[in-house]
Design a protein around this motif. Structure first.
Motif, PDB file in Angstrom:
ATOM      1  N   GLY A   1     -44.735 -19.706   0.056  1.00 45.62           N
ATOM      2  CA  GLY A   1     -45.232 -20.783   0.537  1.00 45.62           C
ATOM      3  C   GLY A   1     -46.569 -21.110   0.254  1.00 45.62           C
ATOM      4  O   GLY A   1     -47.027 -20.609  -0.636  1.00 45.62           O
ATOM      5  N   ALA A   2     -47.242 -22.047   0.987  1.00 42.97           N
ATOM      6  CA  ALA A   2     -48.469 -22.347   0.769  1.00 42.97           C
ATOM      7  C   ALA A   2     -49.484 -21.600   1.607  1.00 42.97           C
ATOM      8  O   ALA A   2     -48.938 -20.506   2.133  1.00 42.97           O
ATOM      9  CB  ALA A   2     -48.723 -23.914   1.003  1.00 42.97           C
ATOM     10  N   ARG A   3     -50.733 -21.891   1.740  1.00 40.51           N
ATOM     11  CA  ARG A   3     -51.742 -21.101   2.360  1.00 40.51           C
ATOM     12  C   ARG A   3     -51.422 -20.351   3.496  1.00 40.51           C
ATOM     13  O   ARG A   3     -51.606 -19.559   3.772  1.00 40.51           O
ATOM     14  CB  ARG A   3     -52.939 -21.916   2.297  1.00 40.51           C
ATOM     15  CG  ARG A   3     -54.281 -21.155   2.958  1.00 40.51           C
ATOM     16  CD  ARG A   3     -55.206 -22.301   3.046  1.00 40.51           C
ATOM     17  NE  ARG A   3     -54.938 -23.558   3.723  1.00 40.51           N
ATOM     18  CZ  ARG A   3     -55.552 -24.768   3.858  1.00 40.51           C
ATOM     19  NH1 ARG A   3     -56.140 -25.299   2.596  1.00 40.51           N
ATOM     20  NH2 ARG A   3     -55.117 -25.711   4.410  1.00 40.51           N
ATOM     21  N   SER A   4     -50.877 -21.310   4.403  1.00 45.56           N
ATOM     22  CA  SER A   4     -50.532 -20.895   5.840  1.00 45.56           C
ATOM     23  C   SER A   4     -49.417 -19.902   5.978  1.00 45.56           C
ATOM     24  O   SER A   4     -49.391 -19.060   7.157  1.00 45.56           O
ATOM     25  CB  SER A   4     -50.172 -22.055   6.732  1.00 45.56           C
ATOM     26  OG  SER A   4     -49.089 -22.699   6.177  1.00 45.56           O
ATOM     27  N   ALA A   5     -48.725 -19.567   4.821  1.00 39.93           N
ATOM     28  CA  ALA A   5     -47.661 -18.665   4.912  1.00 39.93           C
ATOM     29  C   ALA A   5     -48.426 -17.217   4.941  1.00 39.93           C
ATOM     30  O   ALA A   5     -47.407 -16.237   5.218  1.00 39.93           O
ATOM     31  CB  ALA A   5     -46.641 -18.779   3.656  1.00 39.93           C
ATOM     32  N   LEU A   6     -49.343 -17.029   4.723  1.00 44.47           N
ATOM     33  CA  LEU A   6     -50.340 -15.775   4.934  1.00 44.47           C
ATOM     34  C   LEU A   6     -49.993 -15.368   6.160  1.00 44.47           C
ATOM     35  O   LEU A   6     -50.037 -14.069   6.558  1.00 44.47           O
ATOM     36  CB  LEU A   6     -51.773 -16.106   4.531  1.00 44.47           C
ATOM     37  CG  LEU A   6     -52.070 -15.963   3.102  1.00 44.47           C
ATOM     38  CD1 LEU A   6     -53.509 -16.099   3.152  1.00 44.47           C
ATOM     39  CD2 LEU A   6     -51.907 -14.301   2.318  1.00 44.47           C
ATOM     40  N   PHE A   7     -49.863 -16.020   7.168  1.00 50.65           N
ATOM     41  CA  PHE A   7     -49.864 -15.663   8.507  1.00 50.65           C
ATOM     42  C   PHE A   7     -48.300 -15.554   9.093  1.00 50.65           C
ATOM     43  O   PHE A   7     -47.961 -15.474  10.453  1.00 50.65           O
ATOM     44  CB  PHE A   7     -50.362 -16.703   9.456  1.00 50.65           C
ATOM     45  CG  PHE A   7     -51.930 -16.752   9.034  1.00 50.65           C
ATOM     46  CD1 PHE A   7     -52.848 -15.904   9.330  1.00 50.65           C
ATOM     47  CD2 PHE A   7     -52.335 -18.064   8.341  1.00 50.65           C
ATOM     48  CE1 PHE A   7     -54.129 -15.955   8.829  1.00 50.65           C
ATOM     49  CE2 PHE A   7     -53.694 -17.954   7.867  1.00 50.65           C
ATOM     50  CZ  PHE A   7     -54.511 -16.847   8.153  1.00 50.65           C
ATOM     51  N   ALA A   8     -47.432 -15.447   7.907  1.00 49.46           N
ATOM     52  CA  ALA A   8     -46.059 -15.170   8.431  1.00 49.46           C
ATOM     53  C   ALA A   8     -45.902 -13.794   9.238  1.00 49.46           C
ATOM     54  O   ALA A   8     -46.719 -12.733   8.765  1.00 49.46           O
ATOM     55  CB  ALA A   8     -45.125 -15.157   7.162  1.00 49.46           C
ATOM     56  N   PRO A   9     -44.976 -13.633  10.188  1.00 45.31           N
ATOM     57  CA  PRO A   9     -44.745 -12.269  11.002  1.00 45.31           C
ATOM     58  C   PRO A   9     -44.165 -11.389  10.217  1.00 45.31           C
ATOM     59  O   PRO A   9     -42.945 -10.820  10.573  1.00 45.31           O
ATOM     60  CB  PRO A   9     -43.941 -12.841  12.147  1.00 45.31           C
ATOM     61  CG  PRO A   9     -42.975 -13.821  11.556  1.00 45.31           C
ATOM     62  CD  PRO A   9     -43.859 -14.470  10.490  1.00 45.31           C
ATOM     63  N   LEU A  10     -44.789 -10.843   9.057  1.00 45.76           N
ATOM     64  CA  LEU A  10     -44.362  -9.562   8.428  1.00 45.76           C
ATOM     65  C   LEU A  10     -44.781  -8.360   8.848  1.00 45.76           C
ATOM     66  O   LEU A  10     -46.147  -7.885   9.284  1.00 45.76           O
ATOM     67  CB  LEU A  10     -45.011  -9.856   6.894  1.00 45.76           C
ATOM     68  CG  LEU A  10     -44.443 -11.024   6.092  1.00 45.76           C
ATOM     69  CD1 LEU A  10     -45.083 -10.876   4.733  1.00 45.76           C
ATOM     70  CD2 LEU A  10     -42.869 -10.809   5.894  1.00 45.76           C
TER      71      LEU A  10
END
Length: 527
Positions: free
Chosen positions: A84-93
Motif C-alpha cells: 500500500g501507500a504511506r498509510s499502510a504503515l498503520f496496518a494491524p500487523l
C-alpha cells in the motif's frame, strides 16, 4: 536498516519479493510501501502472482467496504503481506519482520497535514521496536539517506547494473536556447520530433514528461501586462482547454477565460507557458495517426483511471503517453524506447534547498522508463540550463558525482543532513497578525535556546539559526496570509525539550483568535 541502491531496471522489485518470501516462510509479516496509490495496482499484479491471497492492499482510495475487509484479513492473520501507500504503515500487523519503502526518496512519503510524519521515520521506529528489518530502495536515494550510509549508520547494498546486462538509455541534452536561435519556437526540439517519428515508424512507444498540468501556465494581456490571477491566492490562474477555464491549482477557484482584459478592456489576451494538455494537443497535430493519452491529476480523478491508462499503454493501445511525475516511476513497459523530457527546469529555480536534488531525481527516474526491454532506449532532455550540475549529472545518471557536489552545498549552507529544520507557518486574515505571532515565537525560541545553553555540560553553545519570519513564497492562499519562520538547529537537540517549554507552548497552542499555526519538524519543503 538497509539502503538498496539500484539503478533503474536493476531488479529491486525482484529483491523485495524474494526477501518477503523468506520473511513469510519464517511466519512473520511484511509491509511493502510505495509512494503513490497509482503504483499499487501494477505492483499488486506481481505480488499476487507470487503470493496469491496472502497479500492485502491498503490505501486511501479504496472503497470503504474493501478497505474494511482488507483490514480484518490483516488483523486476523489471513494476509501476512500488506502492499500500500504511506498509510499502510498503520496496518494491524502483530509480528512484522520487514518493512520495504520503495522509491524512498519520494516527497509523498511526507504527510503535509496533521499528523505530520515521514513514513521513513515511522518505519524505522517500527522495525527497531519489533527487531525487524527496514529496506529503503531507490535509484536516486535522498541525500539524507545516502549520507547515513556513508557514515555507517545504515548499510548500503548496490545494484549497479540492469538485469541481463542491458544498458541504460542514452541521453541527449538539447539546449532550447539554440533551438530558438534556429527559429524553432515550438514545444518540441528537432531531435525530439525526429526521435518520436523514428520510434513510431518502428512500432515502438514513447513517454513525454512535463511536470505541469493544464494547457497554458498563465494568461496575460499584452496591452497592459496584467496576468490573470486567483482572487483568493497569490498565484496565476492556469488555462485548461477545451473547457476554456482558468483554474487555481491551490484553492480550486475557476472562471471562464476572458476575451476582454478586466484591467484595461483590451482584447490582446494571450496564453503563455506549456502544460501537459498543450503537449497532447500539439502531438495530435504532429502525429494525427498516433494514439496519444495523458496521465496527470486531471485525467486520473475517476476510480481505476490509473489502472486503465497503464493497462492500455502496456497492451500497446497507446503509442505516446504524456504525463507529469506519475509517468516517472513504476512504468515497466519493454516497448518504450524513447523518453522525451519537455522541460527539465520546472523545479530547478524554486526557493528550496532541495530543488537541485528533486530535479536530478525526476530526470533520472523518468529516463529509467526507456530501454527496459531488449531494444536500446533513448532519452531527449530539453533544457534552458544545460550546464547546471543536476542536469549534467542526471543526463549521465551519475548519482555519486551529484551526491558529492550536493553534500558540499548542504554542509556549507548548514542544511540537512547537517542540521534539523523546524518550520512554523502562521495563517491569518492579515499579514501583520501572521508576522506578529511568529516574532513572538522567535523571541521565545531564543529564550529557550539560551536556557538550554545554561544546562549544557560542555562550553560549546547550541548552534541555531532562525530564517524569518518572512511572507511565505506563496503569501496568500484562500484569502489567508501566510508567514513563515524556519529554525535550523543541531541534530542532537531534542525537539520535545525545545518546544514543550511552558511559555513557548502557550504561543504554539493558542496563537490568537482567527490565527492558525502549524509546526512541522523536518519539513520536506520550505516553499
Amino acid at each position: 536498516v538497509f539502503l538498496l541502491h539500484g539503478i533503474t531496471g536493476s531488479g529491486k522489485t525482484e529483491v523485495y519479493l524474494r526477501v518477503i518470501g523468506d520473511v513469510l516462510d519464517q511466519k512473520q509479516q511484511a509491509l511493502l510501501i510505495v509512494p503513490e496509490i497509482s503504483l499499487t495496482p501494477q505492483l499488486m499484479n506481481r505480488v499476487r502472482a507470487r503470493f496469491g491471497q496472502q497479500a492485502a492492499i491498503l490505501h486511501s482510495a479504496l472503497p470503504a467496504a474493501q478497505r474494511r475487509n482488507e483490514w480484518h484479513r490483516i488483523a486476523e492473520g489471513n494476509a501476512p503481506l500488506v502492499v500500500g501507500a504511506r498509510s499502510a504503515l498503520f496496518a494491524p500487523l502483530k509480528n512484522p519482520g520487514i518493512v520495504i519503502l520503495d522509491e524512498e526518496h519520494e516527497n509523498s512519503y511526507k504527510q503535509e497535514e496533521s499528523p505530520r510524519y515521514h513514513a521513513r521515520e515511522v518505519a524505522e521506529h517500527m522495525m527497531r521496536s519489533a527487531g525487524g528489518v527496514l529496506i529503503l530502495g531507490s535509484a536516486t536515494p535522498s541525500i539524507e539517506t545516502y549520507y547515513r550510509s556513508e557514515i555507517g549508520q545504515i548499510r548500503r547494498l548496490a545494484l549497479p547494473c540492469r538485469i541481463g546486462s542491458r544498458s541504460l538509455a542514452k541521453t541527449t541534452v538539447i539546449d532550447m536556447r539554440e533551438e530558438l536561435k534556429k527559429g524553432n519556437r515550438t514545444i518540441f526540439s528537432q531531435a525530439l520530433r525526429d526521435g518520436m517519428t523514428e520510434a513510431l515508424q518502428r512500432g515502438e512507444q514513447c513517454i513525454l514528461f512535463l511536470n505541469r498540468r493544464g494547457y497554458s501556465t498563465f494568461v496575460l494581456c499584452r496591452e497592459c501586462g496584467a496576468v490573470m490571477k486567483c482572487p483568493h491566492c497569490d498565484v496565476s490562474l492556469t488555462y485548461h482547454n477545451p473547457d476554456t477555464m482558468l483554474c487555481c491549482h491551490y484553492c480550486g477557484f475557476e472562471q471562464r477565460s476572458p476575451d476582454i482584459c478586466p484591467q484595461c478592456g483590451g482584447s490582446a489576451i494571450r496564453y503563455f507557458g506549456t502544460g501537459t494538455q498543450k503537449v497532447q494537443a500539439e502531438l495530435k497535430q504532429l502525429f494525427p495517426q498516433a494514439r496519444i493519452a495523458r496521465m496527470d491529476t486531471d485525467t486520473t480523478t475517476r476510480k481505476g483511471s490509473h489502472e486503465q491508462i497503464y493497462g492500455a499503454f502496456a497492451r500497446h493501445e497507446i503509442d505516446i503517453l504524456v504525463g507529469t511525475q506519475m509517468v516517472a516511476k513504476g512504468l515497466d513497459i519493454p516497448n518504450v524506447t524513447l523518453v522525451g523530457i519537455i522541460s527539465s527546469d520546472t523545479a530547478l529555480h524554486l526557493p528550496d534547498f532541495r530543488a537541485a536534488e528533486r530535479t536530478f531525481q525526476l530526470i533520472t527516474q523518468v529516463s529509467g522508463r526507456a530501454g527496459r526491454g531488449t531494444r536500446p532506449g533513448k532519452v531527449i532532455l530539453q533544457t534552458y540550463n544545460p550546464s547546471h550540475y543536476s542536469i549534467e549529472m542526471a543526463a549521465r545518471q551519475d548519482y555519486q558525482s551529484f551526491y558529492e557536489k550536493e553534500i558540499r552545498y548542504r554542509e556549507e549552507g548548514w542544511y540537512p543532513p547537517f542540521s534539523r529544520l523546524i518550520s512554523f507557518t502562521a495563517l491569518a486574515s492579515d499579514e501583520e497578525s501572521a508576522e506578529r505571532v511568529l516574532k513572538e515565537i522567535a523571541a521565545k525560541l531564543s529564550e529557550r535556546i539560551d536556557a538550554l545553553n545554561k544546562t549544557r555540560v560542555s562550553d560549546k553553545a547550541v548552534r541555531a539559526e532562525m530564517l524569518g519570519p518572512t511572507p511565505a513564497p506563496i503569501a496568500r492562499i484562500q484569502n489567508r496570509y501566510r508567514s513563515r519562520l524556519v529554525l535550523k538547529i543541531e541534530n542532537d537537540i531534542s525537539t520535545a525539550d525545545l518546544l514543550t517549554d511552558d511559555k513557548l507552548g502557550m504561543n504554539l497552542r493558542n496563537p490568537g483568535k482567527g490565527i492558525t499555526l502549524t509546526v512541522d519538524i523536518n519539513p520536506y519543503s520550505i516553499v
